[in-house]
Design a protein around this motif. Structure first.
Motif, PDB file in Angstrom:
ATOM      1  N   SER A  94      60.195 -22.227   8.959  1.00  0.00           N
ATOM      2  CA  SER A  94      59.151 -21.516   9.698  1.00  0.00           C
ATOM      3  C   SER A  94      59.568 -20.060   9.892  1.00  0.00           C
ATOM      4  N   SER A  95      58.682 -19.269  10.433  1.00  0.00           N
ATOM      5  CA  SER A  95      58.935 -17.841  10.596  1.00  0.00           C
ATOM      6  C   SER A  95      60.099 -17.591  11.558  1.00  0.00           C
ATOM      7  N   LYS A  96      60.710 -16.438  11.401  1.00  0.00           N
ATOM      8  CA  LYS A  96      61.799 -16.037  12.304  1.00  0.00           C
ATOM      9  C   LYS A  96      61.297 -15.990  13.745  1.00  0.00           C
ATOM     10  N   LYS A  97      60.073 -15.530  13.923  1.00  0.00           N
ATOM     11  CA  LYS A  97      59.509 -15.410  15.266  1.00  0.00           C
ATOM     12  C   LYS A  97      59.413 -16.781  15.936  1.00  0.00           C
ATOM     13  N   SER A  98      59.099 -17.812  15.179  1.00  0.00           N
ATOM     14  CA  SER A  98      58.939 -19.147  15.767  1.00  0.00           C
ATOM     15  C   SER A  98      60.248 -19.696  16.298  1.00  0.00           C
ATOM     16  N   ARG A  99      61.366 -19.147  15.834  1.00  0.00           N
ATOM     17  CA  ARG A  99      62.677 -19.669  16.222  1.00  0.00           C
ATOM     18  C   ARG A  99      63.335 -18.854  17.332  1.00  0.00           C
ATOM     19  N   ASP A 100      62.572 -17.992  17.971  1.00  0.00           N
ATOM     20  CA  ASP A 100      63.076 -17.168  19.075  1.00  0.00           C
ATOM     21  C   ASP A 100      63.160 -18.036  20.336  1.00  0.00           C
ATOM     22  N   THR A 101      64.371 -18.427  20.719  1.00  0.00           N
ATOM     23  CA  THR A 101      64.527 -19.368  21.828  1.00  0.00           C
ATOM     24  C   THR A 101      64.084 -18.772  23.167  1.00  0.00           C
ATOM     25  N   THR A 102      64.244 -17.484  23.331  1.00  0.00           N
ATOM     26  CA  THR A 102      63.818 -16.854  24.583  1.00  0.00           C
ATOM     27  C   THR A 102      62.311 -16.974  24.757  1.00  0.00           C
ATOM     28  N   VAL A 103      61.573 -16.717  23.691  1.00  0.00           N
ATOM     29  CA  VAL A 103      60.118 -16.821  23.760  1.00  0.00           C
ATOM     30  C   VAL A 103      59.698 -18.278  23.885  1.00  0.00           C
ATOM     31  N   GLN A 104      60.387 -19.181  23.199  1.00  0.00           N
ATOM     32  CA  GLN A 104      60.093 -20.616  23.332  1.00  0.00           C
ATOM     33  C   GLN A 104      60.164 -21.044  24.793  1.00  0.00           C
ATOM     34  N   GLN A 105      61.239 -20.651  25.474  1.00  0.00           N
ATOM     35  CA  GLN A 105      61.439 -21.071  26.855  1.00  0.00           C
ATOM     36  C   GLN A 105      60.432 -20.415  27.795  1.00  0.00           C
ATOM     37  N   ARG A 106      60.069 -19.179  27.497  1.00  0.00           N
ATOM     38  CA  ARG A 106      59.057 -18.515  28.319  1.00  0.00           C
ATOM     39  C   ARG A 106      57.697 -19.188  28.138  1.00  0.00           C
ATOM     40  N   LEU A 107      57.363 -19.512  26.896  1.00  0.00           N
ATOM     41  CA  LEU A 107      56.102 -20.199  26.622  1.00  0.00           C
ATOM     42  C   LEU A 107      56.077 -21.556  27.312  1.00  0.00           C
ATOM     43  N   TRP A 108      57.194 -22.260  27.291  1.00  0.00           N
ATOM     44  CA  TRP A 108      57.276 -23.568  27.954  1.00  0.00           C
ATOM     45  C   TRP A 108      56.977 -23.427  29.447  1.00  0.00           C
ATOM     46  N   ALA A 109      57.608 -22.461  30.085  1.00  0.00           N
ATOM     47  CA  ALA A 109      57.418 -22.269  31.525  1.00  0.00           C
ATOM     48  C   ALA A 109      55.965 -21.921  31.841  1.00  0.00           C
ATOM     49  N   VAL A 110      55.368 -21.059  31.045  1.00  0.00           N
ATOM     50  CA  VAL A 110      53.970 -20.683  31.251  1.00  0.00           C
ATOM     51  C   VAL A 110      53.058 -21.889  31.028  1.00  0.00           C
ATOM     52  N   SER A 111      53.363 -22.695  30.019  1.00  0.00           N
ATOM     53  CA  SER A 111      52.549 -23.872  29.714  1.00  0.00           C
ATOM     54  C   SER A 111      52.607 -24.878  30.847  1.00  0.00           C
ATOM     55  N   GLU A 112      53.780 -25.052  31.438  1.00  0.00           N
ATOM     56  CA  GLU A 112      53.888 -25.935  32.600  1.00  0.00           C
ATOM     57  C   GLU A 112      53.022 -25.435  33.751  1.00  0.00           C
ATOM     58  N   GLN A 113      53.042 -24.137  33.986  1.00  0.00           N
ATOM     59  CA  GLN A 113      52.244 -23.564  35.069  1.00  0.00           C
ATOM     60  C   GLN A 113      50.745 -23.738  34.804  1.00  0.00           C
ATOM     61  N   LEU A 114      50.312 -23.486  33.588  1.00  0.00           N
ATOM     62  CA  LEU A 114      48.888 -23.540  33.266  1.00  0.00           C
ATOM     63  C   LEU A 114      48.344 -24.967  33.290  1.00  0.00           C
ATOM     64  N   THR A 115      49.148 -25.931  32.868  1.00  0.00           N
ATOM     65  CA  THR A 115      48.685 -27.326  32.789  1.00  0.00           C
ATOM     66  C   THR A 115      49.041 -28.136  34.021  1.00  0.00           C
ATOM     67  N   ASP A 116      49.990 -27.650  34.810  1.00  0.00           N
ATOM     68  CA  ASP A 116      50.535 -28.393  35.953  1.00  0.00           C
ATOM     69  C   ASP A 116      51.138 -29.719  35.498  1.00  0.00           C
ATOM     70  N   VAL A 117      51.766 -29.696  34.320  1.00  0.00           N
ATOM     71  CA  VAL A 117      52.461 -30.866  33.792  1.00  0.00           C
ATOM     72  C   VAL A 117      53.937 -30.511  33.653  1.00  0.00           C
ATOM     73  N   ARG A 118      54.796 -31.317  34.265  1.00  0.00           N
ATOM     74  CA  ARG A 118      56.242 -31.137  34.166  1.00  0.00           C
ATOM     75  C   ARG A 118      56.816 -32.281  33.359  1.00  0.00           C
ATOM     76  N   PHE A 119      57.686 -31.955  32.429  1.00  0.00           N
ATOM     77  CA  PHE A 119      58.290 -32.967  31.564  1.00  0.00           C
ATOM     78  C   PHE A 119      59.481 -33.624  32.246  1.00  0.00           C
ATOM     79  N   SER A 120      59.744 -34.874  31.879  1.00  0.00           N
ATOM     80  CA  SER A 120      60.853 -35.626  32.452  1.00  0.00           C
ATOM     81  C   SER A 120      62.158 -35.373  31.704  1.00  0.00           C
ATOM     82  N   VAL A 121      62.183 -34.352  30.870  1.00  0.00           N
ATOM     83  CA  VAL A 121      63.413 -33.967  30.170  1.00  0.00           C
ATOM     84  C   VAL A 121      63.669 -32.489  30.389  1.00  0.00           C
TER      85      VAL A 121
END
Length: 307
Positions: free
Chosen positions: A280-307
């Motif tokens: 996949s693209s270099k951009k897709s493997r940016d761990t900082t952005v991955q983690q930021r997107l995860w945090a935003v997604s949790e806030q928007l959906t109000d779903v927290r993962f058990s891991v």
């Protein structure tokens, strides 16, 4: 047992007897072909669909191909978090475990449109709906050795793609290609971050796939000129939906798959061919952005993962 050549096909799918597979968007195209192949190999397949009438038609078609297949329907509208939560509750009531979750459903190049919860339609359906569904079902998977979450992305994750944190829902301006690129990039970033979180549990893995250029209904939202162009090149570049489903099926069933892998067609610039591990693209493997997107997604959906 996997093929010794690079031509991995449905015949290489191991027996799926006793496994429960939930396939979103299974009423047509890639999703229906994925559901069919899993059912033909013995899985109990849950067709998670927005339109139950179309779902029943798909179920009947699969049953014709695979008499005696274990199939069931689940209403799921990924454009509604209320529907996602209701579907997750119903799946918990119906199944003590889930072996495979195939996040396949998606929309492409839709006109400017919002989900029930006010999200951009492409970001909401393709990413946030699946993010929420996965989080709500994960407890049924973590107890199952060999379980997998497979999320379908696209080579669209390379085309004008970025995560626009300053305007995730495209409230200020909208471009359907840019919105699609963001959604498909988000699918991959979600997979990679999910795998990082799953790794210590040693039971469930996350992988991704893309179908190349496949003959599906996704192009229905193209503008008139773009659609005409697509129709002209379609015989040269696209492949049948059954071929386009092979990367997803391999990611879901090949015993050699490891967490975080991305499968796609092996020929003609990734537009068609047999499934293999792709980059996949270099951009897709940016761990900082991955983690930021995860945090935003949790806030928007109000779903927290058990891991």
């Amino acid at each position: 047992m996997a093929s010794t050549t690079d031509r991995w096909t449905e015949q290489d799918i191991p027996a799926q007897d006793g496994r429960v597979a939930v396939v979103t968007g299974a009423n047509s195209g890639l999703g229906m072909q994925t559901a069919r192949a899993l059912a033909e190999h013995g899985a109990h397949v849950v067709l998670a669909v927005r339109n139950l009438d179309k779902g029943r038609e798909a179920l009947a078609r699969i049953s014709e191909r695979a008499p005696g297949a274990k199939l069931s329907l689940q209403r799921l509208d990924l454009a509604s978090l209320k529907s996602v939560r209701a579907a997750a509750d119903e799946l918990h009531a119906a199944h003590p475990k889930i072996d495979l979750l195939i996040n396949n459903a998606g929309v492409m190049f839709t006109p400017r449109q919002k989900t029930e919860d006010g999200f951009d339609m492409q970001f909401g359906v393709n990413h946030l709906g699946h993010f929420a569904l996965t989080g709500l079902l994960l407890d049924l998977m973590l107890r199952v050795p060999g379980s997998r979450v497979v999320t379908v992305s696209s080579f669209g994750h390379r085309i004008r793609a970025d995560i626009h944190f300053d305007d995730l829902q495209f409230d200020r301006s909208y471009n359907r290609v840019v919105a699609y690129g963001q959604a498909k990039l988000a699918n991959l970033m979600f997979t990679y971050e999910l795998q990082r979180r799953l790794a210590p549990h040693h039971t469930t893995i996350a992988a991704a796939a893309h179908p190349g250029a496949s003959d599906t209904e996704l192009t229905q939202n193209m503008s008139g000129l773009a659609r005409k162009g697509a129709e002209l090149v379609q015989p040269l570049l696209t492949q049948p939906a059954a071929m386009g489903a092979l990367p997803t099926l391999r990611a879901a069933t090949d015993p050699a798959v490891t967490g975080g892998q991305f499968y796609g067609p092996n020929g003609m610039g990734g537009t068609r061919g047999y499934p293999e591990v792709v980059t996949s693209s270099k951009k897709s493997r940016d761990t900082t952005v991955q983690q930021r997107l995860w945090a935003v997604s949790e806030q928007l959906t109000d779903v927290r993962f058990s891991v």
